[in-house]
Design a protein around this motif. Structure first.
Motif, PDB file in Angstrom:
ATOM      1  N   ARG A  28     -10.465 -13.037   1.507  1.00 10.55           N
ATOM      2  CA  ARG A  28      -9.231 -12.437   2.013  1.00 10.55           C
ATOM      3  C   ARG A  28      -9.154 -10.959   1.645  1.00 10.55           C
ATOM      4  N   ILE A  29      -9.036 -10.115   2.664  1.00 14.95           N
ATOM      5  CA  ILE A  29      -8.928  -8.665   2.465  1.00 14.95           C
ATOM      6  C   ILE A  29      -7.546  -8.237   2.931  1.00 14.95           C
ATOM      7  N   VAL A  30      -6.726  -7.775   2.018  1.00 16.22           N
ATOM      8  CA  VAL A  30      -5.354  -7.382   2.347  1.00 16.22           C
ATOM      9  C   VAL A  30      -5.230  -5.866   2.287  1.00 16.22           C
TER      10      VAL A  30
ATOM     11  N   GLN B 146      -2.273 -13.135  -2.411  1.00 14.48           N
ATOM     12  CA  GLN B 146      -3.359 -13.921  -1.828  1.00 14.48           C
ATOM     13  C   GLN B 146      -4.662 -13.136  -1.705  1.00 14.48           C
ATOM     14  N   ALA B 147      -4.651 -11.846  -2.050  1.00 21.52           N
ATOM     15  CA  ALA B 147      -5.802 -10.974  -1.792  1.00 21.52           C
ATOM     16  C   ALA B 147      -6.958 -11.235  -2.749  1.00 21.52           C
ATOM     17  N   ASP B 148      -8.170 -11.380  -2.183  1.00 22.57           N
ATOM     18  CA  ASP B 148      -9.395 -11.334  -2.974  1.00 22.57           C
ATOM     19  C   ASP B 148      -9.808  -9.870  -3.140  1.00 22.57           C
ATOM     20  N   THR B 149      -9.698  -9.124  -2.039  1.00 25.35           N
ATOM     21  CA  THR B 149      -9.893  -7.676  -2.063  1.00 25.35           C
ATOM     22  C   THR B 149      -8.615  -7.026  -1.551  1.00 25.35           C
TER      23      THR B 149
ATOM     24  N   GLU C  34     -11.518 -12.958  -8.909  1.00 23.54           N
ATOM     25  CA  GLU C  34     -10.506 -12.030  -9.411  1.00 23.54           C
ATOM     26  C   GLU C  34     -10.209 -10.987  -8.335  1.00 23.54           C
ATOM     27  N   MET C  35      -8.959 -10.538  -8.275  1.00 25.32           N
ATOM     28  CA  MET C  35      -8.588  -9.541  -7.276  1.00 25.32           C
ATOM     29  C   MET C  35      -9.297  -8.214  -7.542  1.00 25.32           C
ATOM     30  N   ASP C  36      -9.929  -7.656  -6.515  1.00 26.00           N
ATOM     31  CA  ASP C  36     -10.564  -6.348  -6.589  1.00 26.00           C
ATOM     32  C   ASP C  36      -9.682  -5.364  -5.831  1.00 26.00           C
ATOM     33  N   TRP C  37      -9.045  -4.441  -6.561  1.00 34.00           N
ATOM     34  CA  TRP C  37      -8.131  -3.471  -5.937  1.00 34.00           C
ATOM     35  C   TRP C  37      -8.869  -2.156  -5.707  1.00 34.00           C
TER      36      TRP C  37
ATOM     37  N   LEU D  37     -10.947 -12.941   6.252  1.00 35.24           N
ATOM     38  CA  LEU D  37      -9.594 -12.909   6.800  1.00 35.24           C
ATOM     39  C   LEU D  37      -8.940 -11.608   6.368  1.00 35.24           C
ATOM     40  N   ILE D  38      -8.591 -10.789   7.343  1.00 30.10           N
ATOM     41  CA  ILE D  38      -7.981  -9.486   7.068  1.00 30.10           C
ATOM     42  C   ILE D  38      -6.484  -9.570   7.361  1.00 30.10           C
TER      43      ILE D  38
END
Length: 284
Positions: free
Chosen positions: A22-24, A130-133, A186-189, A112-113
């Motif tokens: 998931r890319i937000v 919900q973001a992975d990235t 883990e979320m990658d910001w 999923l973007i």
């Protein structure tokens, strides 16, 4: 991820079957190129052979959805077949509806973007969790930087976190439970610096220093994004992108550089590999 297309380095992470990465794209300030960046990354991943879907969380503006609509109309009119991400507009009533939509769509795609609206609301916050990235595009100005952190007027040193950085920090804390329960990464910001081409060098250096300082405090990565170019706005009505070589007419040097910017951005996101036997290895 197929190496022949963008020459990306090997990754030790892979997309799990039935659980898309998931890319937000999130920024509460408008005019940062957020939706433009989101749709170009989506098309770029489609060209790499990934199954890409997107959710537009702004039912009024629907920028990403309109871009995909325009693209499909152009392909039908010209009789073309080009890699194109799927897109749905979220029209639910609760954050539970959004989570259900995410789980439904991700079962059939690799990436999923999600394009957040340029405001703070419960759905935008739920999407961030919900973001992975998590990708936060910003213009190279202290007006945009103020969303993340506040600086001293004379020294330009970071004084404190701003509301958006605190929101992301809280989202990461909530997500830590999801990381264990759902076996998600883990979320990658990543903060993406858009429109850097017309920024005065001294101001750019100050921003670079402030971003580096803030990245160490908050834990995000910084990368270059898309420069200010008219071509991005001109291509919107057709839904085409700079990756659609052979369908754009004669391109100048600046357009070729812009294509390289997009490829460099996708590489910098450091997304996991996906495994598909029918992946397209060549960019048209």
């Amino acid at each position: 991820m197929p190496a022949a297309a963008f020459d990306e380095p090997a990754s030790i992470r892979t997309v799990r079957e039935g659980q898309a990465h998931r890319i937000v794209f999130a920024n509460e300030k408008g005019g940062t190129g957020k939706s433009t960046t989101a749709v170009h990354v989506a098309v770029a991943l489609s060209y790499l052979g990934a199954r890409v879907a997107s959710i537009d969380l702004d039912p009024r503006q629907r920028t990403v959805h309109r871009y995909v609509e325009n693209r499909l109309a152009t392909l039908e009119k010209r009789g073309l077949t080009l890699p194109t991400p799927e897109c749905e507009v979220f029209r639910g009533d609760t954050t539970g509806d959004l989570v259900a939509m995410i789980r439904r769509i991700e079962a059939t795609c690799d990436f999923l973007i999600i394009d957040n609206p340029g405001r703070d609301d419960p759905f935008a916050r739920a999407a961030v969790e919900q973001a992975d990235t998590l990708v936060t595009p910003m213009n190279d100005s202290f007006v945009d930087f103020d969303l993340i952190g506040q600086v001293d007027a004379e020294t330009f040193k970071v004084r404190k976190l701003s509301f958006f950085a605190e929101l992301i920090w809280e989202a990461r804390m909530k997500r830590s439970r999801m990381t264990i329960e759902q076996q998600r990464p883990e979320m990658d910001w990543i903060v993406v610096r858009n429109r850097t081409g017309h920024v005065e060098a001294k101001n750019q250096a100050r921003l670079h220093k402030a971003l580096n300082e803030m990245s160490k405090r908050v834990g995000f990565r910084v990368t270059q994004g898309l420069s200010e170019r008219v071509i991005y706005r001109e291509l919107f009505p057709s839904g085409l992108t700079l990756l659609d070589k052979g369908h754009l007419g004669e391109l100048g040097t600046s357009h070729l550089v812009a294509r390289q910017e997009l490829r460099a951005l996708v590489k910098a996101l450091n997304l996991p590999e996906f495994d598909r036997a029918d992946a397209q290895l060549e960019v048209a």
